[in-house]
Design a protein around this motif. Structure first.
Motif, PDB file in Angstrom:
ATOM      1  N   THR A  38       0.842  -1.210   0.000  1.00  0.00           N
ATOM      2  CA  THR A  38       0.000   0.000   0.000  1.00  0.00           C
ATOM      3  C   THR A  38       0.874   1.255   0.000  1.00  0.00           C
ATOM      4  OG1 THR A  38      -1.656  -1.239   1.258  1.00  0.00           O
ATOM      5  CG2 THR A  38      -1.906   1.147   1.205  1.00  0.00           C
ATOM      6  N   LEU A  42       0.916   4.068  -2.799  1.00  0.00           N
ATOM      7  CA  LEU A  42       0.589   5.440  -2.393  1.00  0.00           C
ATOM      8  C   LEU A  42       1.676   6.397  -2.890  1.00  0.00           C
ATOM      9  CD1 LEU A  42      -1.219   7.369  -0.673  1.00  0.00           C
ATOM     10  CD2 LEU A  42       0.217   6.813   1.270  1.00  0.00           C
ATOM     11  N   TYR A  61      -7.377   8.580   1.095  1.00  0.00           N
ATOM     12  CA  TYR A  61      -6.846   8.106  -0.192  1.00  0.00           C
ATOM     13  C   TYR A  61      -6.054   6.810   0.028  1.00  0.00           C
ATOM     14  CZ  TYR A  61      -4.722   8.560  -4.829  1.00  0.00           C
ATOM     15  OH  TYR A  61      -4.330   8.355  -6.120  1.00  0.00           O
ATOM     16  N   ALA A  62      -5.244   6.800   1.106  1.00  0.00           N
ATOM     17  CA  ALA A  62      -4.429   5.615   1.427  1.00  0.00           C
ATOM     18  C   ALA A  62      -5.324   4.420   1.752  1.00  0.00           C
ATOM     19  CB  ALA A  62      -3.514   5.921   2.599  1.00  0.00           C
TER      20      ALA A  62
END
Lengths: 167, 94
Positions: A38, A42, A61-62
């Protein structure tokens, strides 16, 4: 890369939350891998200027990225059946083993929930996102998030009670 | 109205209190640093490659302007004298 972002601080804050998010569905080793995945995605997206701070928080958003990483990983897991570390031959200290067993029991109970209930629980766990924000990521109304949580709780109670009576 | 459900929070407590292993956050931070550094290096290389391509293009354009056609080039070459200064060669050509 957006140089104004302090990535050390962002990861110190976001990393543990993402870890717990993945821990709902995966063992600790896999959860760690998925946090890294992730973070990489990101960073790539921020570098490619796909993240617009005017449209929402980096945190949300993450978690949106984490949601897709989780879906992909679940799909792969269905084919390869990742082994839970508590059940594997890797030697662990007693404390870590106990911890993994506790997670394992809870995860087994969560695994019997519907996919959407599991997703809602993953986002709910850390209290990082409001029900409204969870609804935005999953594209469902906040009221539906609430009802999924209620049903998940009832199902978890039943599951965990039955596990306790079996022991 | 609170969005938290105390009963559900209690059920999920083992996961909520999950401890990170020592150095786990530091490892993630190091990963981010490596990725950031790699992106800066690739960006520098990208800029350099662009500069070199632009310089080569400008070189071709200038060359084409100076020697518009083969004849002019040949004229300059025929006027060239190994002992002459560059000024005298240009005087002869124009």
């Amino acid at each position: 890369m957006n140089d104004s972002l302090d990535w050390d601080e962002i990861i110190a804050d976001l990393g543990p939350a993402l870890y717990r998010f993945f821990l709902v569905s995966f063992d600790s080793v896999r959860a760690d891998d998925l946090v890294q995945e992730t973070i990489i995605r990101l960073l790539d997206k921020v570098r490619a200027k796909k993240f617009d701070p005017n449209r929402g928080h980096l945190r949300m958003y993450a978690f949106g990225i984490a949601h897709f990483v989780r879906i992909e990983s679940r799909r792969i897991s269905q084919h390869h059946e990742y082994q839970d570390i508590a059940m594997s031959d890797v030697p662990l200290p007693d404390e870590a083993l106990d911890r993994e067993r506790t997670y394992g029991r809870l995860r087994s109970a969560i695994a019997n929930l519907s996919e959407v209930q599991q997703q809602v629980l993953s986002f709910y766990l850390d209290g990082e996102l409001s029900l409204q924000q969870i609804g935005v990521i999953l594209e469902i109304p906040a009221a539906t998030v609430r009802s999924h949580l209620h049903r998940a709780k009832e199902a978890l109670k039943t599951e965990l009670i039955s596990v306790q009576t079996e022991r | 109205m609170s969005e938290r459900d105390d009963e559900l929070d209690r059920l999920l407590e083992p996961l909520k209190n999950a401890q990170l292993s020592p150095g786990q956050v530091a490892r993630w931070q190091a990963l981010a640093k490596r990725k950031t550094r790699a992106s800066v290096i690739s960006r520098e290389w990208g800029t350099r490659a662009l500069q070199m391509t632009a310089a080569a293009f400008i070189g071709f354009v200038l060359g084409a302007l100076v020697f518009k056609n083969r004849q002019e080039f040949q004229q300059v070459a025929s006027n060239f004298d190994s002992t002459a200064t560059i000024e005298s060669v240009y005087l002869k050509s124009n």
